[in-house]
Design an enzyme around this catalytic site. Structure first.
Site, PDB file in Angstrom:
ATOM      1  N   GLU A 118       0.831  -1.201   0.000  1.00 41.11           N
ATOM      2  CA  GLU A 118       0.000   0.000   0.000  1.00 41.11           C
ATOM      3  C   GLU A 118       0.865   1.249   0.000  1.00 41.11           C
ATOM      4  O   GLU A 118       0.614   2.197  -0.740  1.00 41.11           O
ATOM      5  CB  GLU A 118      -0.917  -0.012   1.231  1.00 41.11           C
ATOM      6  CG  GLU A 118      -1.825   1.204   1.325  1.00 41.11           C
ATOM      7  CD  GLU A 118      -2.594   1.270   2.629  1.00 41.11           C
ATOM      8  OE1 GLU A 118      -3.517   2.106   2.712  1.00 41.11           O
ATOM      9  OE2 GLU A 118      -2.277   0.520   3.561  1.00 41.11           O
TER      10      GLU A 118
ATOM     11  N   SER B 263      -0.071   6.194  10.196  1.00 42.26           N
ATOM     12  CA  SER B 263       0.164   7.634  10.281  1.00 42.26           C
ATOM     13  C   SER B 263       1.629   7.960  10.026  1.00 42.26           C
ATOM     14  O   SER B 263       2.521   7.117  10.191  1.00 42.26           O
ATOM     15  CB  SER B 263      -0.256   8.164  11.653  1.00 42.26           C
ATOM     16  OG  SER B 263       0.649   7.725  12.651  1.00 42.26           O
TER      17      SER B 263
END
Length: 399
Positions: A244, A384
């Site tokens: 990803e 994050s």
């Protein structure tokens, strides 16, 4: 490092560009140009067009529907798709569950799922984040208890994007709590029509329905739907996230936004001229373009290194792409917001969703503020940026 493309790669870029110009349906093209949101039907239609061309899953192994393109060709394809602009294929299908199945799934799972994933006959969503277990994914608490040939699942997932459209979910569940929290996690495929599974919408500040809560109340999932071994799900999830993040830089998206901002600035009034006459604005544009070129060079280095070795272990340097790529997506969205100025203030939810006409002109400005705010999430999804810095500190710097 030589960043020049070969004659063959230039010809390939021209082929891809011509295909997007000819094959992208006019109504979807208009939405893409205006920054409107795509419907589920739009995304299914476009992915099936790519599937029929054989281009829906460029990075997959050729044996399972991949194109056989080089890493550079794959990069060119994605950049041209972003620059067109055209919708991306569903990332949950193409970049996440597909590669995991190819790497770790059984032959039966591959034969059944992969063609349906590639054509978007099956729409997958991602069941990872939970209340209290977002960036700290290993803290997940949704439990799966073995009961014969099934797992019985109880718990909750949060921020589950497109779950209201999905046919299936790839999901991390806890099957053992006795060891380290990274251990005892299992990777399951769950039919979204299974009794006991409930999806509740989360409407974001722009009025858009993208994310959801998902609740499991004694949901029974066949053991045959497990990917790989029980309690090895953390390893498979790390592989997924590596895939990803390698595509999350989205250089083409930022390039497209900067190009659009420059074009608009040349016709937006400012003082006695247009915004493009302002040297300070041009300086900001140039600064973003310099950062983009540096990111592109880093992306190409990662591509070159990954092409030289095949491994199921994610390259920690993809975290660099994730961090800088998300920051530049946000900066390029800010440039567009500066160009639009007060014209971006009205919120026309129907127009943003791509239904109905704009309530006022200029219509190009009405999606810029919502998309600017939506861009804030890219530094959170996929782990994050703070977590990415920890990964780099540990894996690259040895801290």
């Amino acid at each position: 490092m030589d960043l020049r493309y070969t004659d063959e790669e230039v010809a390939f870029r021209n082929e891809v560009r011509a295909f997007f110009k000819e094959a992208l349906p006019a109504d979807i093209r208009r939405k893409a140009a205006l920054g409107q949101r795509y419907s589920a039907a739009d995304l299914r239609r476009w992915q099936r067009i790519l599937y029929e061309r054989g281009w829906a899953t460029p990075a997959w192994d050729k044996a399972w529907g991949g194109t056989g393109w080089s890493a550079v060709q794959q990069y060119i394809f994605k950049e041209e798709l972003h620059m067109a602009p055209a919708p991306e294929t569903l990332s949950f299908n193409v970049n996440m569950i597909g590669p995991v199945l190819i790497a770790f799934g059984s032959e039966e799972q591959k034969r059944h799922f992969l063609p349906r994933i590639a054509s978007l006959e099956y729409w997958f969503c991602q069941g990872f984040s939970e209340p209290g277990a977002g960036s700290d994914l290993a803290a997940l608490r949704t439990q799966a208890v073995r009961d014969g040939d099934h797992y019985v699942i109880n718990g909750q997932k949060l921020w589950t994007s497109t779950a209201h459209h999905a046919d299936w979910m790839f999901c991390l569940v806890r099957t053992d709590s006795s060891g380290k929290k990274q251990q005892g996690i299992t990777y399951l495929l769950i039919d979204m029509k299974t009794p006991g599974l409930t999806v509740r919408p989360i409407i974001t500040i722009d009025g858009h329905h993208e994310t959801n809560e998902v609740f499991f109340d004694n949901v029974r999932v066949p053991v045959a739907n497990r990917i790989g071994e029980e309690n090895r799900g953390w390893d498979y999830a790390k592989y997924l996230l590596g895939n990803e993040r390698s595509g999350i830089a989205r250089v083409g998206v930022s390039k497209m936004r900067v190009r659009h901002a420059k074009d608009l600035a040349k016709r937006v009034p400012c003082g006695d001229g247009v915004l493009w006459d302002d040297p300070r604005f041009r300086e900001r544009v140039a600064a973003v373009e310099v950062e983009l070129k540096a990111l592109e060079m880093t992306q190409m280095r990662v591509i070159a290194e990954s092409s030289a070795q095949e491994s199921h272990v994610p390259d920690p340097k993809t975290s660099i792409l994730k961090i800088k790529g998300s920051e530049l997506q946000q900066l390029s969205a800010e440039l567009l917001l500066e160009v639009a100025g007060p014209d971006a203030l009205p919120l026309d939810i129907d127009f943003l969703r791509g239904v109905g006409d704009a309530v006022r002109e200029p219509e190009w400005a009405l999606t810029i503020a919502p998309n600017h705010y939506f861009a804030r999430h890219v530094s959170i999804v996929g782990g994050s940026n703070e977590i990415q810095k920890n990964i780099l500190a540990k894996s690259v710097l040895g801290l």
